[in-house]
Enzyme design. Structure first.
Site, short mmCIF file in Angstrom:
data_model
loop_
_atom_site.label_atom_id
_atom_site.label_comp_id
_atom_site.label_asym_id
_atom_site.label_seq_id
_atom_site.Cartn_x
_atom_site.Cartn_y
_atom_site.Cartn_z
CD GLU A 476 -2.82 -1.17 2.38
OE1 GLU A 476 -3.35 -0.05 2.79
OE2 GLU A 476 -2.93 -2.10 2.98
CD GLU A 784 -0.84 -6.90 6.73
OE1 GLU A 784 -1.78 -6.30 6.46
OE2 GLU A 784 -0.10 -7.37 5.97
#
Length: 906
Positions: A476, A784
């Site tokens: 992202e 993550e």
């Protein structure tokens, strides 16, 4: 006796900066004595005084605000300072600074556009594809070449200085007569471009006569593929450039030359250059000598001046993106698909290749990934449209060296294919890219696992503090506000992040909506706005508790760690606007749990105080809510379970921080009003959600940890809440079950609640979810997901480089090493190491505004030896068990007995 002196002179946090972006800079220095007063003088390039403080009776030596006559744009200044102590003044210490173009009015140049094809936006969005309204398979979207621009600048004899000010819609590199201007990359960086575009300043060398100013211009964040969707042209479809050259002659004359229609443009070696997809560079197509005088550009197209807005131009603040390190291969393996190179560390950056004896037209492909699979085979852990992370080089024949210019990747492994021979290890390096922040802290212990955990945090911080604070450097690269909020404190220990985060806050304020909402990401593009307007559910969230509250949390953290009052003043109005939005929502709405429930007048009045409605991310990705479920089904569970409780908790804490800001800024009435409102919200919350035993309605660790940390629990029930939190942790096998927002608070909530041994066991836990699980599974960054790599080696398609869970690093500095600030800017410090942390020794230092603060402690037998170094101007105490020692500036050593045995760790 050594002569006292002033040292480490800085302007706006930087040493001798050449392009500060404010007319009211702040000056800082350190001293090695007790300062009673100071004198500071600023002169211009001609030696004329522009400010003199005289003797100021103050111990302050940090962020002294300029109060002289207006500083000029593109001007050089000298300053000097001396400190006055009990033995009189120190010698003068001197330094310099220069200003950028301080306002849009200083720009006389016009934006210019090269000839270009803007049909790249005629494409399906990945969002359309996910929704089923796009094609059956992810489309391959059109990529376009970077553009070359060049123009000639003729100057006379006697040039003594030349400065180039430049910026772009896109990303650019500049050359003067073939020499690169500056050492930064991916300029001008990522901004909320419709509101602000940063400008760069370069000192350049000109020769009398004709000079060539050359640029390569690519799509970058402006028109390239960015964000979760990988959609292109999110800010605009056409790239553009603006530059202004200021030439100073020996006689004092200044000539200003700006971009206009006199430049010409063409395509060159870059067939395409995209932030996500990568680059394809064809050396055969690069016009030889195009950056030098004498090149024939008659067939190139003229650029087009455009009347684009110059009011958005702002000087860049802080440190730009640079090549900050290089990594050699740790192994090279030949496979049927190509040569796999392991650099031993997950990074953000790119690969540089030295190529030997290639045939003309030979195509070399570089693929990138963060991990291999359980069998050691190539595995692309980030999937999605146009995120190939692949670079291609086409040889013109012979020997060459190549590094991509306008892209970067998140990777540890590179796969090289197309070579005609084996790859020599000396011919390939990984180039680490990051905003070039000064590294100011270190942490190490006797345990290699804790050391690796800390190193993983630092590497993730380095990879994700790249122009803006991003969530990850591959999938992202978005400026998520929640990530920045939870990690800001940890970041301040490792690097000088105040200018970097202040610049990001400038973008965040620019992106704030008129109704006070603070967006969940910044920079925020028109594409982001349109997508949220047409989405439903989580995709429609524009602002969210915990994410939007970054507008208060991050400035307050910077004030706590740097004593920076200006960051409070800059953001205070935005904080109040966000609070107004929370108030209006609280008055107008009820949470879904109370839909149709009859409410007494008293209960309805209390509900009107609580911001507990609307869609939020809640305690995002709480492990127990996603375990064993498909992610697309599981991600909504934690928001549904926790949002109603977390939103008013963050509301109360933001009110408290706003009250503290107001007090610092001298707004006493505001401070009292906001503090009273915060108390009312806490009382209403406790009445609605906290039972007699201190429990909340949801049986999860995270909300209880935040409730304790944000003082949401009445004093007579706090012990019960802490006990219940401890019980929840024990019931989970001494493992954490905290989501995104609550991870920073869990260990402190247990520690302060009287459950120190349990906090220690959580830190040392090796089973997932835990911090050391990743370390034991060879992580080199923060993941993550807690279980990104399974115990069997299987890899999930998630990022291996998110810094958020690395917020535990602040605990390592504060609790294990013991460095705890107790006043803004570390002016007061409590050094209280955890001698029972499970390590035999720990050492750490942080860079404070007053200088280096360090501790080194070591257990040996039944005693502990502690060495500390305290800078002048810092009041510090050392706490060792029941012993408190007042510390003096300088280095001291202390030995005390220790009775407790060393904690046994797994």
């Amino acid at each position: 006796m050594t002569e006292s002196r002033c040292a480490d002179l800085r302007v706006e946090y930087q040493r001798a900066p050449r392009a500060i972006g404010t007319a009211t800079p702040r000056f800082s220095w350190t001293v090695d004595h007790a300062q009673l007063a100071y004198e500071l003088e600023v002169t211009d390039a001609d030696g004329r005084s522009v400010w003199s403080t005289g003797s100021v009776g103050s111990a302050a030596s940090s962020q002294i605000s300029f109060a002289g006559e207006d500083l000029r744009s593109d001007a050089d200044y000298r300053w000097r300072v001396r400190s006055i102590g009990v033995y009189g003044p120190t010698p003068w210490a001197e330094s310099t600074f220069a200003t950028a173009l301080l306002s849009p009015a200083a720009w006389s140049a016009r934006w210019v556009e090269p000839d270009q094809d803007d049909t790249l936006v005629e494409r399906w969005s990945i969002v359309d594809w996910i929704r089923g309204t796009g094609p059956d398979t992810p489309p391959r979207t059109r990529l376009r070449p970077a553009r070359l621009l060049r123009g000639t600048v003729t100057v006379g004899e006697g040039v003594v200085q030349a400065r180039l000010h430049a910026s772009a819609r896109g990303v650019y590199t500049a050359w003067i007569n073939g020499l690169r201007a500056g050492d930064e990359v991916l300029a001008p960086g990522f901004d909320s471009y419709l509101h602000r575009i940063s400008t760069q300043t370069y000192d350049v060398a000109l020769r009398a006569g004709e000079n060539v100013l050359a640029f390569a211009l690519a799509d970058g964040w402006w028109a390239g593929r960015i964000g979760l969707t990988g959609s292109s042209a999110q800010f605009g479809t056409r790239t553009a450039l603006i530059w202004q050259l200021h030439v100073t002659y020996a006689d004092g004359r200044v000539e200003v030359i700006g971009s206009d229609g006199g430049m010409r443009s063409a395509t060159g070696g870059w067939d395409y250059a995209d932030p996500f997809v990568g680059e394809r560079f064809d050396r055969r197509a690069e016009p030889e000598g195009w950056r030098m005088p004498g090149f024939d550009d008659a067939r190139w197209s003229p650029v087009t001046p455009i009347d684009a807005d110059r009011s958005v131009l702002v000087p860049f603040t802080g440190e730009p993106i640079r090549r900050v390190a290089e990594l050699a291969p740790t192994s090279i393996t030949e496979t049927e698909e190509g040569i796999v190179v392991d650099f031993g560390q997950v990074i953000a950056g790119r690969v540089r290749l030295r190529l030997r004896g290639l045939s003309r037209g030979r195509e070399i492909t570089l693929e990138h990934t963060e991990t291999l699979d359980a069998a050691g085979d190539w595995f692309q852990n980030i999937v999605g449209i146009d995120k190939d992370q692949t670079d291609v080089f086409v040889s013109a024949g012979g020997d060459d060296e190549w590094e991509p210019e306008f892209t970067f990747h998140g990777f540890r492994y590179a796969r090289v294919s197309g070579l005609q021979a084996s790859l020599d290890p000396s011919d390939i390096v990984a180039v680490v890219l990051s905003s070039d922040l000064e590294q100011t802290g270190t942490f190490t212990t006797s345990d290699p696992r804790l050391n690796r955990l800390h190193d993983n945090v630092v590497w993730s911080q380095r990879a994700n503090l790249l122009s803006v604070p991003t969530d990850c450097p591959q999938r992202e690269r978005a400026g998520w506000t929640g990530d920045a909020q939870v990690f800001a404190a940890a970041a301040t220990n490792n690097a000088l992040v105040a200018p970097f985060l202040s610049r990001w806050l400038d973008n965040l304020r620019a992106d704030q909506l008129p109704d006070g909402r603070v967006p969940i990401t910044s920079p925020r593009s028109p594409f982001d706005i349109a997508e949220a307007e047409h989405a439903t559910g989580i995709g429609a969230i524009v602002s969210s508790a915990g994410w939007s509250d970054a507008i208060a949390f991050v400035p307050w953290t910077l004030y706590e760690r740097y004593g920076d009052e200006r960051v409070l003043a800059d953001n205070y109005p935005a904080v109040l606007a966000w609070i107004d939005h929370q108030r209006s929502r609280a008055r107008a709405e009820l949470p879904p749990s109370l839909a149709g429930v009859p409410l007494s007048i008293e209960r309805r009045a209390a509900q009107a105080l609580l911001y507990n409605s609307g869609d939020h991310f809640g305690d995002w990705l709480t492990p127990s809510t996603i375990a064993g479920r498909p992610l697309h089904e599981a991600i909504g569970i934690a928001p549904a379970l926790t949002s109603e409780y977390l939103a008013p908790m963050f509301q109360a804490q933001t009110l408290t921080l706003a009250s503290r800001m107001a007090e610092v800024l001298g707004k006493g009435a505001d401070a009292a009003r906001l503090a009273a409102e915060a108390a009312s919200v806490r009382a209403a919350f406790a009445a609605e959600y906290v039972d007699a035993d201190g429990r909340l309605p949801v049986e999860l660790q995270g909300p209880h940890a935040i409730a304790l940390s944000f003082d949401m629990i009445p004093a007579d029930r706090r012990a019960g809440t802490a006990g219940h939190l401890a019980a929840l942790v024990r019931a989970n096998g001494d493992r954490l079950d905290t989501g995104f927002l609550s991870v920073p608070y869990l260990l402190d909530a247990l520690w302060d609640g009287g459950h120190r041994d349990l906090a220690r066991r959580l830190l040392w836990q090796r089973e997932s979810p835990s911090w050391l699980y990743a370390v034991d599974h060879s992580a080199t960054t923060i993941w993550e997901s807690w279980d990104a790599i399974g115990s069997d080696g299987s890899v999930r398609p998630v990022s291996l480089n998110h810094y958020a869970f690395g917020c535990v690093d602040d605990w390592l500095y504060r609790r294990v090493a013991g460095l705890q600030p107790t006043a803004p800017g570390w002016r007061r410090v409590r050094i209280e190491p955890d001698l029972d942390a499970g390590v035999e020794s720990a050492s750490a230092h942080v860079g404070t505004p007053a200088g280096r603060l360090a501790v080194d402690w070591r257990r040996s037998g039944d005693e502990v030896r502690v060495r500390v170094a305290v800078p002048s101007g810092v009041d510090a105490v050392l706490v060792l068990g029941d012993t408190t020692i007042a510390l003096t500036p300088g280095a001291t050593e202390h030995v005390v007995p220790v009775a407790s045995p060393l904690l046994s760790v797994p």
